[in-house]
Design a protein around this motif. Structure first.
Motif, PDB file in Angstrom:
ATOM      1  N   ILE A   1      -4.914   2.458  -5.407  1.00  0.00           N
ATOM      2  CA  ILE A   1      -5.210   2.436  -3.978  1.00  0.00           C
ATOM      3  C   ILE A   1      -6.391   1.521  -3.664  1.00  0.00           C
ATOM      4  N   GLU A   2      -7.447   1.616  -4.458  1.00  0.00           N
ATOM      5  CA  GLU A   2      -8.659   0.841  -4.183  1.00  0.00           C
ATOM      6  C   GLU A   2      -8.443  -0.652  -4.396  1.00  0.00           C
TER       7      GLU A   2
ATOM      8  N   GLU B   1      -8.326  -3.587  -1.462  1.00  0.00           N
ATOM      9  CA  GLU B   1      -9.240  -4.726  -1.489  1.00  0.00           C
ATOM     10  C   GLU B   1      -8.467  -6.045  -1.492  1.00  0.00           C
ATOM     11  N   ALA B   2      -7.362  -6.097  -2.240  1.00  0.00           N
ATOM     12  CA  ALA B   2      -6.553  -7.312  -2.292  1.00  0.00           C
ATOM     13  C   ALA B   2      -5.971  -7.645  -0.921  1.00  0.00           C
ATOM     14  N   LEU B   3      -5.575  -6.634  -0.180  1.00  0.00           N
ATOM     15  CA  LEU B   3      -5.015  -6.873   1.147  1.00  0.00           C
ATOM     16  C   LEU B   3      -6.092  -7.258   2.163  1.00  0.00           C
ATOM     17  N   LYS B   4      -7.302  -6.813   1.925  1.00  0.00           N
ATOM     18  CA  LYS B   4      -8.411  -7.176   2.820  1.00  0.00           C
ATOM     19  C   LYS B   4      -8.863  -8.614   2.616  1.00  0.00           C
TER      20      LYS B   4
ATOM     21  N   LEU C   1       0.821  -1.215   0.000  1.00  0.00           N
ATOM     22  CA  LEU C   1       0.000   0.000   0.000  1.00  0.00           C
ATOM     23  C   LEU C   1       0.852   1.262   0.000  1.00  0.00           C
ATOM     24  N   ASP C   2       1.901   1.281   0.792  1.00  0.00           N
ATOM     25  CA  ASP C   2       2.774   2.464   0.826  1.00  0.00           C
ATOM     26  C   ASP C   2       3.431   2.704  -0.527  1.00  0.00           C
TER      27      ASP C   2
END
Length: 429
Positions: free
Chosen positions: A270-271, A275-278, A247-248
């Protein structure tokens, strides 16, 4: 050939995407005329870039083999365990084959691939890209020129990189041996291949290896850590935080590797990364994954004539894949620091630095490969165009032997004993 070499890309992920870029740089030499990948986004991306007609876009490589041959060569970049079947099928169909490393995940499949390519009379190039790095290639040239005399000992080190290992071998595609392959094969068959290459005609007679899974285990999970980084209260204090690794980077406008890997159906932003990390595998806590491949491993080898070699692979490093090598000879010492080669002559007691001109286009390929991805494709396309297998630096026989050495080393680790190679390596030639 006067016309471009026509290629089909089987597996349009990271490697297939990179290799296909050669056609954009040299359209007069290579043309991508087909693509197969079960993921619509991946295959559509290559179709649009290379203007591939709809009838040559497939979600399964078997549909290509079922058709009449319509290209000269195939670039096989499928997951490790899915190499053998397409490689054998395309070879029998008469396609020249560029096969991503490792060749396959067991000796039997490797042997079958070589047999199919040899009997069909097609060129097989296994993507040991480090062979094509201009500076690393110079090491072999200097050895063969006798600048350090007889090679006595080889010391070779691969620093994988702390976040690279977390990305690929804890959260990613190569984390679990049952789903991919063991770490020495998946990550370091490059390195064993180089050692085998530098040893020349000398056969390895015995090998020992030690290694284990360290740190990335449930018992090392910090108190208070969540199962996912996005909702972890102590994420900011973790070096392996997915928020930091992915993300960073997106927030800083960096959307190349490793960020590009985690979004399977769209370009990363960003979106989509959030979502992929969630929801996806790359957002998991590194201490809650199903990883079982070694984080650190050593391999010791003895070759004919008394040449010894030692290889180390470590996950926990600052540098990413910047190999370090020292080769000790009877007349001098050769060292490689990841950027240049230095030779110390025992007679004159002087050091000479050697560098190589790198003509690879900036940004082509993965970091840590020193432009070698470009030179790999350059050699393969030239070999096919000229029908000259001698242009391949990692052809079928030598690649099979170096793979066999990897399997023997892993057998040593698993059985906690020295493995005597004996004459077994000759039975696969």
């Amino acid at each position: 050939m006067t016309s471009p070499v026509r290629v089909i890309v089987v597996g349009a992920g990271c490697r297939g995407d990179i290799y296909s870029m050669f056609a954009s740089i040299h359209p007069e030499r290579m043309k991508v005329v087909g693509v197969a990948d079960p993921r619509k986004f991946a295959r559509t991306k290559l179709q649009q870039r290379h203007k591939i007609v709809d009838e040559n876009v497939f979600n399964d490589w078997k549909s290509i083999v079922a058709r009449e041959k319509f290209a000269d060569a195939v670039l096989i970049c499928t997951p490790d365990r899915l190499h053998k079947e397409p490689a054998v099928a395309f070879a029998k169909k008469g396609y020249h084959v560029l096969l991503e490393k490792p060749m396959a995940t067991n000796v039997e499949d490797c042997t079958e691939i070589v047999k199919a390519c040899t009997q069909s009379g097609v060129i097989l190039s296994v993507a040991h890209v480090l062979r094509y790095d201009p500076v690393i290639h110079m090491i072999k040239e200097l050895i063969d020129a006798g600048v350090i005399g007889d090679v006595i000992h080889i010391q070779h080190f691969e620093p994988v990189g702390f976040y690279h290992f977390a990305h690929s071998f804890v959260r990613g595609n190569w984390r679990n041996e049952a789903e991919s392959s063991f770490a020495l094969l998946a990550k370091s068959c490059h390195d064993i291949d180089l050692i085998h290459h530098w040893a020349g005609a000398r056969r390895c007679v015995k090998v020992s290896s030690f290694g284990s899974v360290s740190h990335f285990q449930k018992e090392h999970k910090p108190t208070g850590a969540a199962d996912r980084c996005m909702n972890c209260s102590i994420e900011k204090d973790c070096a392996y935080s997915a928020c930091k690794i992915y993300l960073d980077r997106v927030k800083q406008g960096q959307t190349g590797w490793p960020v590009s890997v985690i979004c399977q159906s769209s370009l990363p932003d960003i979106e989509t990364v959030t979502e992929a990390l969630k929801t996806g595998p790359y957002g998991r806590c590194v201490y809650e994954c199903d990883n079982d491949v070694c984080t650190n491993q050593v391999v010791n080898m003895e070759f004919e004539g008394g040449l010894t070699a030692a290889f180390s692979m470590v996950a926990f490093t600052e540098e990413i894949c910047q190999r370090k090598t020292t080769i000790y000879g009877s007349k001098g010492e050769l060292s490689y620091n990841g950027h240049e080669v230095s030779v110390f002559d025992f007679l004159t007691q002087r050091s000479t630095k050697h560098t190589a001109h790198n003509k690879a286009p900036k940004g082509f390929g993965l970091s840590g490969h020193g432009g070698a991805d470009y030179y790999l494709l350059d050699a393969f396309i030239s070999a096919v165009a000229n029908n000259d297998p001698a242009m391949i630096r990692s052809g079928p026989r030598e690649t099979l032997l170096s793979h066999l050495l990897v399997f023997e080393a892993e057998r040593s680790r698993l059985e906690s004993r020295v493995v005597y190679c004996g004459e077994s390596s000759q039975s696969f030639t």
